[in-house]
Design a protein around this motif. Structure first.
Motif, PDB file in Angstrom:
ATOM      1  N   PHE A  75      17.311   1.104  60.633  1.00 12.63           N
ATOM      2  CA  PHE A  75      17.257  -0.272  60.135  1.00 12.63           C
ATOM      3  C   PHE A  75      18.564  -1.010  60.385  1.00 12.63           C
ATOM      4  CE2 PHE A  75      13.386   0.792  57.741  1.00 12.63           C
ATOM      5  CZ  PHE A  75      12.659  -0.373  57.960  1.00 12.63           C
ATOM      6  N   TYR A 104      13.372  -7.827  67.486  1.00 10.38           N
ATOM      7  CA  TYR A 104      12.397  -6.930  66.846  1.00 10.38           C
ATOM      8  C   TYR A 104      11.669  -6.127  67.914  1.00 10.38           C
ATOM      9  CZ  TYR A 104       9.371  -6.026  62.704  1.00 10.38           C
ATOM     10  OH  TYR A 104       8.726  -5.469  61.626  1.00 10.38           O
ATOM     11  N   ARG A 116       8.477   3.924  64.827  1.00 12.08           N
ATOM     12  CA  ARG A 116       7.329   4.476  64.086  1.00 12.08           C
ATOM     13  C   ARG A 116       7.780   5.174  62.824  1.00 12.08           C
ATOM     14  NH1 ARG A 116       2.661   6.724  68.152  1.00 12.08           N
ATOM     15  NH2 ARG A 116       1.808   4.650  68.569  1.00 12.08           N
ATOM     16  N   MET A 118      10.246   4.357  61.014  1.00 14.64           N
ATOM     17  CA  MET A 118      10.650   3.350  60.041  1.00 14.64           C
ATOM     18  C   MET A 118       9.451   2.616  59.441  1.00 14.64           C
ATOM     19  SD  MET A 118      13.739   1.965  62.431  1.00 14.64           S
ATOM     20  CE  MET A 118      13.739   0.317  61.779  1.00 14.64           C
ATOM     21  N   PHE A 119       8.435   2.361  60.283  1.00 17.56           N
ATOM     22  CA  PHE A 119       7.368   1.462  59.840  1.00 17.56           C
ATOM     23  C   PHE A 119       6.006   2.124  59.650  1.00 17.56           C
ATOM     24  CE2 PHE A 119      10.329  -1.697  61.667  1.00 17.56           C
ATOM     25  CZ  PHE A 119      10.383  -2.578  60.606  1.00 17.56           C
ATOM     26  N   TYR A 139      15.235  -7.264  55.587  1.00 16.44           N
ATOM     27  CA  TYR A 139      14.305  -8.235  54.992  1.00 16.44           C
ATOM     28  C   TYR A 139      15.030  -9.523  54.606  1.00 16.44           C
ATOM     29  CZ  TYR A 139      10.769 -10.253  51.936  1.00 16.44           C
ATOM     30  OH  TYR A 139       9.856 -11.095  51.360  1.00 16.44           O
ATOM     31  N   TRP A 168       6.979 -12.606  59.800  1.00 13.85           N
ATOM     32  CA  TRP A 168       7.137 -11.162  59.922  1.00 13.85           C
ATOM     33  C   TRP A 168       5.931 -10.550  60.645  1.00 13.85           C
ATOM     34  CZ3 TRP A 168       8.228  -7.461  55.167  1.00 13.85           C
ATOM     35  CH2 TRP A 168       8.665  -6.229  55.660  1.00 13.85           C
ATOM     36  N   ALA A 169       4.749 -10.975  60.231  1.00 17.09           N
ATOM     37  CA  ALA A 169       3.536 -10.389  60.796  1.00 17.09           C
ATOM     38  C   ALA A 169       3.466 -10.596  62.304  1.00 17.09           C
ATOM     39  CB  ALA A 169       2.307 -10.975  60.122  1.00 17.09           C
ATOM     40  N   ILE A 170       3.834 -11.772  62.764  1.00 11.38           N
ATOM     41  CA  ILE A 170       3.740 -12.049  64.201  1.00 11.38           C
ATOM     42  C   ILE A 170       4.699 -11.155  64.978  1.00 11.38           C
ATOM     43  CG2 ILE A 170       4.191 -13.782  65.954  1.00 11.38           C
ATOM     44  CD1 ILE A 170       3.350 -15.823  63.635  1.00 11.38           C
ATOM     45  N   HIS A 172       6.149  -8.387  63.946  1.00  7.86           N
ATOM     46  CA  HIS A 172       5.804  -6.977  63.782  1.00  7.86           C
ATOM     47  C   HIS A 172       4.568  -6.613  64.590  1.00  7.86           C
ATOM     48  CE1 HIS A 172       5.627  -3.060  61.811  1.00  7.86           C
ATOM     49  NE2 HIS A 172       4.329  -3.253  61.687  1.00  7.86           N
ATOM     50  N   GLY A 173       3.600  -7.496  64.594  1.00 13.68           N
ATOM     51  CA  GLY A 173       2.388  -7.227  65.361  1.00 13.68           C
ATOM     52  C   GLY A 173       2.687  -7.065  66.839  1.00 13.68           C
ATOM     53  N   LEU A 174       3.453  -7.983  67.383  1.00 16.14           N
ATOM     54  CA  LEU A 174       3.806  -7.872  68.802  1.00 16.14           C
ATOM     55  C   LEU A 174       4.574  -6.580  69.066  1.00 16.14           C
ATOM     56  CD1 LEU A 174       4.875 -11.546  69.630  1.00 16.14           C
ATOM     57  CD2 LEU A 174       2.847 -10.342  70.460  1.00 16.14           C
ATOM     58  N   ASP A 176       4.700  -3.743  67.324  1.00 18.26           N
ATOM     59  CA  ASP A 176       3.931  -2.515  67.105  1.00 18.26           C
ATOM     60  C   ASP A 176       2.895  -2.321  68.204  1.00 18.26           C
ATOM     61  OD1 ASP A 176       3.633  -0.257  65.316  1.00 18.26           O
ATOM     62  OD2 ASP A 176       1.629  -1.041  64.892  1.00 18.26           O
ATOM     63  N   LEU A 177       2.270  -3.393  68.626  1.00 17.11           N
ATOM     64  CA  LEU A 177       1.268  -3.274  69.689  1.00 17.11           C
ATOM     65  C   LEU A 177       1.927  -2.976  71.031  1.00 17.11           C
ATOM     66  CD1 LEU A 177      -1.164  -6.149  68.642  1.00 17.11           C
ATOM     67  CD2 LEU A 177      -1.548  -3.681  68.451  1.00 17.11           C
ATOM     68  N   MET A 201       4.866 -16.779  73.050  1.00 19.40           N
ATOM     69  CA  MET A 201       3.910 -16.503  71.963  1.00 19.40           C
ATOM     70  C   MET A 201       4.570 -16.684  70.610  1.00 19.40           C
ATOM     71  SD  MET A 201       1.526 -13.347  73.312  1.00 19.40           S
ATOM     72  CE  MET A 201       2.756 -12.282  74.037  1.00 19.40           C
TER      73      MET A 201
ATOM     74  N   ALA B 169      -1.851  -9.911  67.574  1.00 14.75           N
ATOM     75  CA  ALA B 169      -0.576  -9.580  66.925  1.00 14.75           C
ATOM     76  C   ALA B 169      -0.544 -10.058  65.480  1.00 14.75           C
ATOM     77  CB  ALA B 169       0.578 -10.184  67.716  1.00 14.75           C
ATOM     78  N   GLY B 173      -0.325  -7.422  62.676  1.00 15.27           N
ATOM     79  CA  GLY B 173       0.901  -7.443  61.885  1.00 15.27           C
ATOM     80  C   GLY B 173       0.608  -7.508  60.402  1.00 15.27           C
TER      81      GLY B 173
END
Lengths: 207, 207
Positions: A75, A104, A116, A118-119, A139, A168-170, A172-174, A176-177, A201, B169, B173
């Motif tokens: 982190f 990120y 992986r 960490m999350f 955070y 965060w979701a955007i 993190h989603g990018l 992680d995917l 994006m 994403a 996410g």
DNA sequence: CCCCTATCTTGACAATGTCAAGATAACTTC
DNA sequence: GAAGTTATCTTGACATTGTCAAGATAGGGG
């Protein structure tokens, strides 16, 4: 027995190691990178450090303890990656937020297994103090970067929770995917083109 | 020895089981739900199915083989959850896309360990045919739902890859961060309020 | 009815995480 | 500076796990 062990150079002294804790962290990171979270072996780490299989227990309670320390260190470097991206980006709030998102993704691509851990792993003790501190620092940085979008003076007024979570979701989603190699259209591209697509994006979703 | 085993009711015959494969899948899912991906034990599954520790090998090559089958089954139910959400949503393309995202999150919350197995584990063989088919069916559904936003007739023109990835994403996410209990502001809410907040974030980012 | 094959069990092995006991070195205290 | 104390590391052991090989059982086709 004047010289108990002639000894390889790297090992500091014959028995007591000197800075075994640091060596174990480095070995643990290598093990993690090569074997992944699910193939991680504490005895494997000990072998890398050229030390007996039970040596790590004195510095980290058990395997999860070492993984907890690795996640915390992750982190801290995670935040560094984001800052590095932001330093070479435009200064306006949106560009800075996009840059943080790029950091990120950078981190996830540079350290897939650590990401992986960490999350997406419950092997680290997420209640441990060192990990909590490192994770909540990341955070807080997110919250501050989002707050700047509204033009708030730093630390003054809190941004909307939904804006923080959505941002965060955007990112993190990018990340992680990408990490699981699921964004097929991006896999063939060179880094410059991939970065351009990712930034576009992010900017589209955050603006 | 006329009756080789008086036998408990559930076991069909004394030796040959009858439908052990199905029983193992159910037991595997229970083991996964209770122990998580990282605590998953093949011998634990065998115990749940009241069968010897080597029995699973005849239906699934090894532990990863069983996990591969579970992941494939997961992707099929994953699509079902999305469709269920879409059936009770408005018919316009955006509402349908938001509903699919809500189903994404629903699935993650209902089956946290299975979700991790599908998206954040390399124990399943992601090249296996059954898993590829199930996963790419979910991907095709995503592409079609995004295509409808542009008003394209189904299956006609492909949507922009960046729109597909961006949509994915955001949903992923939110789902993944919910799964790891990281979206603190949402944790205390009741399901109705949480859903409202999630839907608002999805709509904001996708519209 | 007999053989054949799929299914399931038993037994074994290596690898792993953890614990307990002992060996060694560093530090403290006098 | 010497003796005792503590931290560090090793060795050995144990239970658990995944996997393989060999044997037992049963269902199905000739």
């Amino acid at each position: 027995m004047s010289a108990p062990k002639p000894n390889r150079a790297p090992r500091r002294r014959g028995y007591h190691h000197g800075d075994l804790r640091a060596v174990l962290l480095a070995a643990g990171e290598a093990e993690l990178a090569e074997q992944g979270v699910e193939g991680f072996s504490l005895r494997g780490v000990a072998k890398r450090a050229e030390v007996s299989h039970a040596a790590p227990a004195h510095h980290f309670r058990d395997a999860n303890g070492l993984l907890t320390a690795l996640a915390a260190e992750g982190f801290r470097r995670f935040v560094d990656k984001q800052k590095a991206r932001q330093q070479v980006a435009d200064e306006d709030a949106l560009s800075q937020l996009v840059a943080a998102g790029m950091g990120y993704v950078d981190f996830a691509m540079a350290h897939p297994a650590l990401f992986r851990l960490m999350f997406s792993s419950n092997r680290p003790d997420h209640e441990a103090e060192e990990l909590q501190i490192a994770a909540s620092a990341a955070y807080r940085k997110l919250v501050e970067d989002v707050a700047r979008l509204r033009g708030s003076p730093p630390g003054q007024s809190e941004p909307l929770p939904t804006d923080v979570m959505r941002t965060w979701a955007i990112a993190h989603g990018l990340a992680d995917l990408m990490n699981s190699r699921r964004l097929k259209p991006l896999l063939g591209l060179r880094k410059a083109e991939r970065d351009a697509a990712l930034a576009a994006m992010l900017r589209r979703s955050l603006g």
